[in-house]
Design an enzyme around this catalytic site. Structure first.
Site, mmCIF file in Angstrom:
data_model
loop_
_atom_site.group_PDB
_atom_site.id
_atom_site.type_symbol
_atom_site.label_atom_id
_atom_site.label_comp_id
_atom_site.label_asym_id
_atom_site.label_seq_id
_atom_site.Cartn_x
_atom_site.Cartn_y
_atom_site.Cartn_z
ATOM 1 N N SER A 68 -49.273 -29.229 38.887
ATOM 2 C CA SER A 68 -48.834 -29.981 40.342
ATOM 3 C C SER A 68 -47.176 -29.508 40.721
ATOM 4 C CB SER A 68 -48.722 -31.354 40.027
ATOM 5 O OG SER A 68 -50.061 -31.712 39.739
ATOM 6 N N GLU A 119 0.806 -1.091 -0.014
ATOM 7 C CA GLU A 119 0.037 -0.013 0.137
ATOM 8 C C GLU A 119 0.979 1.330 -0.073
ATOM 9 O OE1 GLU A 119 -3.272 0.229 -0.123
ATOM 10 O OE2 GLU A 119 -3.351 -2.025 -0.561
#
Lengths: 761, 158
Positions: A481, A202
């Site tokens: 229950s 780059e």
């Protein structure tokens, strides 16, 4: 002052006129006059320009110095701790290592690799920073014998290890609102090869230019011209950073000017290292759905599922090749293009002498080596992550969760979760297949550690990996229950009046609301009454009539109080029907309630989080283990005895037949009216599991607790094979034989408990 | 019956209790230190040793974290729960200390090997109750501790 200054030009012009005789002063006068105009013009231009530049300068500095990247929070599962004698299957360890991104290889050379020869493992672990310590990278050998860890040896230095903690698996992220994903890296910690590749490709004058490079631009121009393609960009890394950091993508002259100016300013204020570090963390390197991968740290995970420092030359070159076009050179979509681009990076590096030709050649022939799917875009446990967020919200602001890069260490056990999911998904399918009217079934399962309340698994329905209605967390359903434990525990606490053998009347019962005149006539599940039966059998068989009579005798408010002491925080109406479970709770609330009896009478807050660290690994918060004694151990022991009978000979006996005999498990089924909800809460000394099965639209689905949820639980327990020992007998309990065979526990010494009078009740 | 003690008297009683316990236990070192070693797999032992080091360095939360790790391996070990209670006591986290000591006692059950441990737990509960200013509970816990101490002493002399 002002006046004096104003007067000065008049005076000067006078003086100039006065010395008119000489030529030079006269010329000086005219040039001076012209100069002044130029200066003025310059000033007129410079003032706004300078102020514009200083504005840019402020912007550059403010943003760069104040730059705090929004970092997603990272959520981890529990770390796997290995020790000699631990029950663990070699395949489970293999799965764990694969999930951690360890490479299975023949010869180990660095962290993050392992080798397996049937029951022998050689692992090179990675360094990991935990709340209590940083565990260093180690080369260890682990041996198994009949599904147990038989030895753990470190090889360098050679010694036996008592305990080995593997790094935890990343199981989720909480992203910033803009969905940028990022793992910060330090410039001195990234591989040199990466920096070299970046510079080579780059901006190879990066370390010598002042932010912009005329030569660079010219060279790029020529190179592009030669190649007839865009092979090189003209802007420096600094310019690229400025563009990403401060500017939009528009291509105008103004933006170009800003870019160059800001690049110069950035270079003026900051060192090359600082700029490079910012670049390495900012650069966009990939996209998956909403999620954008920014920076080299996350890219390593995104493409390779490995930490950056473990990547090799071709991998690093691939990352650098993405800088100029993450979507164009996307290695998953365009592998050929990506290889070409990567090899171009390698050529450039060789050309500039950063690597030798031989290395470049080897790297160029290497495969891409990326994972099939980006790691970390879709996490498999959305329901659990919801629970974690829910608990975090009590201590952290939403925006901090999204941006501070918190590291959250949770309690999730991926192995138990996986087994739970399998049992749930296959179980629901099987139930639908075997019961003709049963369809559109959904379910939920919460698994916790019986003693410390850590949530180990959190299973949501048929598609546990898809985010959607979070049933374990949010489905509020009548518990049937399951509520009965509160009735029986209230009775057993009155140890002078009630024992497990106290006779109860299971006879028809009716209750008339004195305000509305409404009559409530509860029934047993089999529509029969069973006469006088011992208390523990009434609970084990879940007889409604006996329970209602007992509950009414004890008083509804007492039962409500017991429910609250058990850990139920939700408010509910006090009606006789609550004795049979008209109370509605979520699966996790049921788990909290049963946790109190699974841990012997101590309320243990359920926890999904162990610790929170900031993004640098500094400890922020620990969610410590705490227990609160709500019931004396003795009545809980009696209750648990009755619940063990419920599994063995009561409502759960059909499922119990499939379980190994040596497992001591207690449990309770629950069924709501018209078979809309099927529940089972089961526990042993290791795990507590709450399972719910029903339909999202709340329609009847034809399954009771015993024929639905319990079947799924039975399958889960068979696969997990938890350690389940008999509960510890409290001091005040004595076993007595009845009928010469059955041994039943009794509270004999009403004083010798571990509860202080004013703390217990 | 509620008994209120003045601070001085309380300190005196405390000292007396400690002395009684020291005699009863016969092991001064073990009782003054809140940490007791554990006979168990070496993983638990190594965590406990590390925790002890942190405890002695007064890094209590680190010690607690290590003890919790040990408890994940051996959740029904009353000695680990006792040591965690000791850490919380040192942090003056009274309520947590008392509850953890109670948990340790529950797990110790009627096992005769754990008599001394139970005694130590009642001492922790006594101190925690005092810390909370609940002298009723402190008195009751003290009575339990003394009863156990007497029993231990009787056992030793016989």
């Amino acid at each position: 002052m002002t006046r004096t200054r104003k007067n000065r030009p008049t005076y000067r012009s006078d003086r100039q006129r006065y010395s008119n005789a000489k030529r030079s002063p006269s010329r000086r006068q005219t040039t001076g006059f012209r100069f002044k105009w130029r200066w003025l013009a310059l000033i007129i231009i410079m003032i706004p320009l300078m102020s514009y530049i200083s504005m840019l300068d402020v912007k550059v500095r403010e943003q760069f110095e104040g730059k705090r990247w929004a970092l997603p929070a990272r959520v981890y599962a529990r770390p796997l701790e290995l020790y000699t004698g631990m029950r663990l299957m070699p395949n489970t360890l293999d799965d764990e290592l694969k999930a951690l991104g360890f490479e299975k290889i023949d010869t180990l050379s660095e962290p993050g690799q392992y080798q397996r020869k049937s029951n022998d493992f050689l692992i090179n672990t990675r360094t990991f920073k935990f709340w209590d310590a940083t565990d260093p990278s180690r080369l260890v050998q682990i041996r198994f014998q009949s599904d147990k860890v038989s030895s753990i040896n470190e090889l360098k230095p050679e010694r036996q290890l008592a305990l080995l903690r593997l790094e935890p698996k990343l199981i989720g992220k909480i992203y910033p609102t803009h969905n940028e994903d990022r793992i910060l890296v330090r410039v001195n910690e990234v591989p040199d090869l990466l920096v070299n590749a970046l510079i080579a490709m780059e901006d190879h004058n990066f370390f010598s230019h002042y932010g912009i490079s005329i030569r660079g631009m010219l060279r790029a121009f020529i190179a592009n011209l030669k190649a007839g393609d865009w092979v090189q960009g003209g802007s420096t890394l600094t310019q690229q950073l400025v563009k990403n950091f401060y500017l939009t993508d528009e291509r105008t002259l103004k933006r170009k000017f800003n870019e160059a100016t800001m690049a110069l300013l950035l270079e003026w204020h900051y060192s090359k290292e600082q700029i490079l570090e910012a670049y390495l963390n900012e650069v966009f390197l990939g996209q998956d759905g909403n999620r954008a991968a920014h920076g080299m740290g996350i890219a390593a995970q995104f493409y390779f599922n490995r930490p950056l420092e473990e990547l090799k030359l071709p991998d690093l070159a691939l990352l650098v090749s993405l800088v100029r076009g993450a979507s164009m050179y996307n290695p998953r979509k365009h592998p050929q293009r990506a290889i070409e681009r990567r090899n171009l990076v390698l050529d450039k590096m060789a050309e500039q002498g950063m690597i030798n030709l031989a290395d470049a050649e080897i790297a160029k022939n290497a495969p891409l080596g990326i994972t099939e799917k980006p790691f970390g875009s879709v996490f498999p446990y959305p329901a659990f992550i919801d629970l974690v967020r829910d608990q975090l919200r009590q201590d952290y602001r939403e925006e901090d969760l999204r941006s501070e890069g918190l590291q959250i260490f949770t309690t999730l056990d991926p192995y138990i979760q996986k087994v739970g999911e399998n049992s749930m998904v296959n179980g629901l399918k099987r139930l639908e297949r075997n019961n003709r009217q049963t369809n559109h079934l959904e379910g939920a399962m919460v698994v916790t550690n019986s003693d410390n309340g850590e949530v180990l698994a959190f299973v949501n329905g048929k598609n546990p990996h898809y985010a959607g209605f979070n049933r374990p967390l949010n489905a509020v359903r009548p518990i049937g229950s399951l509520v009965k434990i509160a009735v029986y525990l209230t009775a057993l606490e009155h140890s002078r009046t009630y024992s497990l053998l106290s006779p109860l009347d299971d006879m028809p019962y009716q209750w008339v609301d004195k305000y509305t005149g409404e009559v409530w006539k509860p029934q047993n599940y089999d529509y029969r009454s069973h006469g006088r039966i011992p208390l523990y059998r009434a609970l084990a068989n879940s007889y409604n009539l006996a329970t209602v009579r007992l509950g009414m005798e004890l008083g509804l408010n007492k039962i409500r109080e017991t429910l609250h002491r058990l850990g139920v925080e939700r408010d509910f109406d006090v009606y006789p029907s609550m004795l049979l479970g008209s109370v509605s709770l979520t699966p996790i609330e049921v788990a909290q309630m049963y946790q109190t009896i699974a841990s012997g009478g101590f309320r243990v807050p359920l926890r999904a989080i162990r610790e929170v660290l900031n993004h640098e690994g500094k400890p922020l918060q620990r969610y410590a283990l705490s227990v609160d004694q709500r019931f004396d151990a003795a009545p809980v022991f009696l209750l648990n005895y009755a619940l063990q009978q419920a599994v063995r000979i009561g409502t759960g006996r059909h499922v119990a037949q499939t379980l190994p005999n040596n497992l001591v498990l207690a449990g309770k089924t629950g069924t709501s009216n018209d078979l809309r909800d099927s529940w089972f809460a089961g526990f042993g000394t290791e795990l507590l599991t709450v399972t719910w099965v029903g339909r999202d639209d709340n329609k009847p689905m034809g399954l009771s607790g015993g024929s639905g949820a319990m079947v799924i639980w039975g399958d889960f327990i068979q696969k997990i094979r938890p350690q389940s020992l008999p509960p510890i007998t409290p001091n005040s309990i004595q076993w007595r034989s009845i009928d010469g065979t059955t041994r039943i526990p009794f509270i004999v010494n009403h004083h010798s408990n571990n509860t202080l009078a004013d703390r217990g009740n | 019956m509620k008994v209120f003690y003045s601070n001085k008297l309380r300190q005196l009683l405390n000292r007396l209790l400690t002395i009684t316990l020291l005699i009863a236990g016969g092991n001064a070192d073990a009782l003054t230190s809140r940490f007791i070693p554990v006979d168990s797999t070496s993983a638990v032992e190594s965590l406990l040793n590390e925790a002890k080091t942190y405890y002695e360095m007064k890094q209590f939360e680190q010690a607690a974290a290590l003890l919790e790790r040990a408890l994940r391996i051996d959740p029904r070990n009353p000695i680990l729960w006792h040591n965690l209670a000791g850490v919380r006591l040192a942090q003056e986290d009274w309520k947590r200390a008392a509850n953890l000591a109670t948990k340790s006692n529950t797990l110790a059950g009627s096992n005769d090997n754990y008599k001394e441990l139970r005694l130590r737990n009642w001492v922790i509960i006594t101190q925690a109750c005092e810390g909370m200013g609940d002298f009723n509970c402190a008195q009751e816990a003290r009575n339990r501790a003394q009863a156990l101490a007497r029993a231990l002493q009787a056992e030793k002399s016989s």
